[in-house]
Design a protein around this motif. Structure first.
Motif, PDB file in Angstrom:
ATOM      1  N   TYR A 128      57.778 -11.351 -23.218  1.00 23.37           N
ATOM      2  CA  TYR A 128      56.939 -10.074 -23.508  1.00 23.37           C
ATOM      3  C   TYR A 128      55.745 -10.301 -22.996  1.00 23.37           C
ATOM      4  CZ  TYR A 128      60.111  -7.490 -26.367  1.00 23.37           C
ATOM      5  OH  TYR A 128      61.274  -6.483 -26.797  1.00 23.37           O
ATOM      6  N   VAL A 129      54.723  -9.265 -22.607  1.00 17.15           N
ATOM      7  CA  VAL A 129      53.315  -9.209 -22.587  1.00 17.15           C
ATOM      8  C   VAL A 129      52.951  -8.630 -23.946  1.00 17.15           C
ATOM      9  CG1 VAL A 129      51.443  -8.526 -21.207  1.00 17.15           C
ATOM     10  CG2 VAL A 129      53.577  -8.831 -20.303  1.00 17.15           C
ATOM     11  N   ASN A 130      51.788  -9.181 -24.665  1.00 14.82           N
ATOM     12  CA  ASN A 130      51.464  -8.835 -26.055  1.00 14.82           C
ATOM     13  C   ASN A 130      50.046  -8.856 -25.992  1.00 14.82           C
ATOM     14  OD1 ASN A 130      54.119 -10.596 -26.949  1.00 14.82           O
ATOM     15  ND2 ASN A 130      53.832  -8.606 -27.886  1.00 14.82           N
ATOM     16  N   ALA A 131      49.405  -7.736 -26.844  1.00 16.40           N
ATOM     17  CA  ALA A 131      47.785  -7.975 -27.139  1.00 16.40           C
ATOM     18  C   ALA A 131      47.748  -7.296 -28.430  1.00 16.40           C
ATOM     19  CB  ALA A 131      47.159  -7.134 -26.097  1.00 16.40           C
ATOM     20  N   VAL A 132      46.429  -7.257 -28.912  1.00 13.71           N
ATOM     21  CA  VAL A 132      46.223  -6.493 -30.030  1.00 13.71           C
ATOM     22  C   VAL A 132      44.787  -5.873 -29.899  1.00 13.71           C
ATOM     23  CG1 VAL A 132      45.212  -6.851 -32.485  1.00 13.71           C
ATOM     24  CG2 VAL A 132      47.066  -8.106 -31.581  1.00 13.71           C
ATOM     25  N   ALA A 133      44.600  -4.514 -30.230  1.00 16.03           N
ATOM     26  CA  ALA A 133      43.484  -3.846 -30.163  1.00 16.03           C
ATOM     27  C   ALA A 133      42.973  -3.422 -31.264  1.00 16.03           C
ATOM     28  CB  ALA A 133      44.007  -2.412 -29.364  1.00 16.03           C
ATOM     29  N   ALA A 134      41.549  -3.282 -31.600  1.00 13.41           N
ATOM     30  CA  ALA A 134      40.919  -2.633 -32.666  1.00 13.41           C
ATOM     31  C   ALA A 134      40.483  -1.493 -32.530  1.00 13.41           C
ATOM     32  CB  ALA A 134      39.792  -3.802 -32.924  1.00 13.41           C
ATOM     33  N   ILE A 135      40.738  -0.483 -33.279  1.00 14.37           N
ATOM     34  CA  ILE A 135      40.339   0.765 -33.109  1.00 14.37           C
ATOM     35  C   ILE A 135      39.514   0.970 -34.579  1.00 14.37           C
ATOM     36  CG2 ILE A 135      42.066   1.504 -31.674  1.00 14.37           C
ATOM     37  CD1 ILE A 135      43.438   2.812 -33.961  1.00 14.37           C
ATOM     38  N   GLU A 136      38.588   1.963 -34.401  1.00 14.16           N
ATOM     39  CA  GLU A 136      38.106   2.782 -35.715  1.00 14.16           C
ATOM     40  C   GLU A 136      38.540   4.426 -35.674  1.00 14.16           C
ATOM     41  OE1 GLU A 136      34.133   2.669 -36.174  1.00 14.16           O
ATOM     42  OE2 GLU A 136      34.141   0.464 -36.137  1.00 14.16           O
ATOM     43  N   THR A 137      39.276   4.772 -36.603  1.00 13.17           N
ATOM     44  CA  THR A 137      40.012   6.069 -36.615  1.00 13.17           C
ATOM     45  C   THR A 137      39.798   6.918 -37.967  1.00 13.17           C
ATOM     46  OG1 THR A 137      41.902   7.067 -35.889  1.00 13.17           O
ATOM     47  CG2 THR A 137      42.224   5.322 -37.439  1.00 13.17           C
ATOM     48  N   GLU A 165      38.226   4.234 -40.421  1.00 10.27           N
ATOM     49  CA  GLU A 165      38.867   3.114 -40.771  1.00 10.27           C
ATOM     50  C   GLU A 165      39.034   2.075 -39.577  1.00 10.27           C
ATOM     51  OE1 GLU A 165      39.407   1.588 -43.841  1.00 10.27           O
ATOM     52  OE2 GLU A 165      39.192   3.523 -45.043  1.00 10.27           O
ATOM     53  N   CYS A 166      38.810   0.725 -39.729  1.00  6.43           N
ATOM     54  CA  CYS A 166      39.278  -0.326 -38.817  1.00  6.43           C
ATOM     55  C   CYS A 166      40.735  -0.415 -38.829  1.00  6.43           C
ATOM     56  CB  CYS A 166      38.287  -1.589 -38.925  1.00  6.43           C
ATOM     57  SG  CYS A 166      38.545  -2.603 -37.713  1.00  6.43           S
ATOM     58  N   CYS A 167      41.145  -0.465 -37.757  1.00  6.83           N
ATOM     59  CA  CYS A 167      42.559  -0.602 -37.661  1.00  6.83           C
ATOM     60  C   CYS A 167      42.776  -1.653 -36.602  1.00  6.83           C
ATOM     61  CB  CYS A 167      43.246   0.572 -37.535  1.00  6.83           C
ATOM     62  SG  CYS A 167      43.260   2.050 -38.638  1.00  6.83           S
ATOM     63  N   TYR A 168      43.871  -2.368 -36.774  1.00  9.88           N
ATOM     64  CA  TYR A 168      44.528  -3.293 -35.635  1.00  9.88           C
ATOM     65  C   TYR A 168      45.830  -2.829 -35.074  1.00  9.88           C
ATOM     66  CZ  TYR A 168      40.121  -5.956 -36.960  1.00  9.88           C
ATOM     67  OH  TYR A 168      39.179  -6.170 -37.010  1.00  9.88           O
ATOM     68  N   ILE A 169      46.041  -2.764 -33.861  1.00  6.88           N
ATOM     69  CA  ILE A 169      47.170  -2.027 -33.223  1.00  6.88           C
ATOM     70  C   ILE A 169      48.001  -3.333 -32.464  1.00  6.88           C
ATOM     71  CG2 ILE A 169      48.215  -0.288 -31.876  1.00  6.88           C
ATOM     72  CD1 ILE A 169      46.997   0.652 -34.425  1.00  6.88           C
ATOM     73  N   GLY A 170      49.091  -3.812 -32.645  1.00  8.74           N
ATOM     74  CA  GLY A 170      49.806  -4.515 -32.015  1.00  8.74           C
ATOM     75  C   GLY A 170      50.429  -4.016 -30.712  1.00  8.74           C
ATOM     76  N   LEU A 171      50.417  -4.552 -29.713  1.00 15.02           N
ATOM     77  CA  LEU A 171      50.962  -3.918 -28.344  1.00 15.02           C
ATOM     78  C   LEU A 171      51.900  -4.977 -27.765  1.00 15.02           C
ATOM     79  CD1 LEU A 171      47.541  -3.244 -28.332  1.00 15.02           C
ATOM     80  CD2 LEU A 171      48.376  -1.866 -26.407  1.00 15.02           C
ATOM     81  N   GLY A 172      53.204  -4.414 -27.346  1.00 10.56           N
ATOM     82  CA  GLY A 172      54.018  -5.457 -26.528  1.00 10.56           C
ATOM     83  C   GLY A 172      55.090  -4.568 -25.650  1.00 10.56           C
ATOM     84  N   ALA A 173      55.458  -5.203 -24.402  1.00 10.12           N
ATOM     85  CA  ALA A 173      56.378  -4.648 -23.607  1.00 10.12           C
ATOM     86  C   ALA A 173      56.937  -5.546 -22.752  1.00 10.12           C
ATOM     87  CB  ALA A 173      55.521  -3.753 -22.616  1.00 10.12           C
ATOM     88  N   ASN A 174      58.081  -5.537 -22.406  1.00 13.38           N
ATOM     89  CA  ASN A 174      58.785  -6.385 -21.476  1.00 13.38           C
ATOM     90  C   ASN A 174      59.585  -5.553 -20.606  1.00 13.38           C
ATOM     91  OD1 ASN A 174      61.081  -5.872 -23.238  1.00 13.38           O
ATOM     92  ND2 ASN A 174      61.861  -7.946 -23.337  1.00 13.38           N
TER      93      ASN A 174
END
Length: 172
Positions: free
Chosen positions: A55-64, A3-12
């Motif tokens: 914050y520093v944020n990004a989004v990653a696309a994965i297939e899992t 499945e194609c999934c999108y993951i939100g990433l954040g850190a501060n």
């Protein structure tokens, strides 16, 4: 079936850029998973209490091939390995936050997991990085990402210099 999934990433906290870089590297090592793409890193204002660092944020696309619950457990393990402590303060500072935003076209609500992520449609630090890597995305309810972008202002969201995320972008 992957499945194609999108993951939100954040850190501060504790070098947020480095936290996100380590998180992206950890995503690439998940079993039965392929890291496909990562947005630029963005600086954003805190959503909750304002007496905390940006914050520093990004989004990653994965297939899992991991189930949603397996993926959630794997993401929480990455958070813990990077020093995440779950505290009662909502939207407080954190070393790392990883959220499943979308898991294919799945709609799911359990005690521990809601997909699509319950707040993604309101958060500039999710929508704009997501649009960078999936500009034609249609959410499971039929709403286009472009429609959401017209409703959510940037609120000070800014891409960090390219050196901040270096070779992590466009891995596909």
């Amino acid at each position: 079936m992957a499945e194609c999934c999108y993951i939100g990433l954040g850190a501060n906290l504790i070098e947020p850029v480095a936290q996100l870089k380590r998180a992206v590297a950890a995503l690439a090592l998940l079993p039965a998973t392929q890291l496909r793409q990562v947005s630029q890193f963005y600086s954003s204002k805190p959503m909750g209490p304002q007496d905390q660092p940006d914050y520093v944020n990004a989004v990653a696309a994965i297939e899992t091939e991991l189930s949603p619950q397996q993926l959630l457990a794997a993401l929480q393990q990455i958070e813990q390995q990077q020093g995440r402590e779950r505290k009662a303060e909502r939207w407080g500072p954190r070393t790392l936050d990883l959220d499943i935003l979308l898991y294919g076209k799945l709609k799911l609500t359990t005690a521990s997991l809601t997909i699509p992520h319950y707040g993604m449609h309101l958060r500039e630090f999710v929508l704009y990085p997501l649009a960078e890597i999936a500009p034609e995305l249609v959410l499971p309810d039929g709403t286009t990402l472009n429609t959401l972008l017209t409703q959510v202002p940037l609120n000070g969201l800014q891409p960090l210099p390219l050196a901040a995320h270096s070779a992590l972008c466009n891995l596909a």
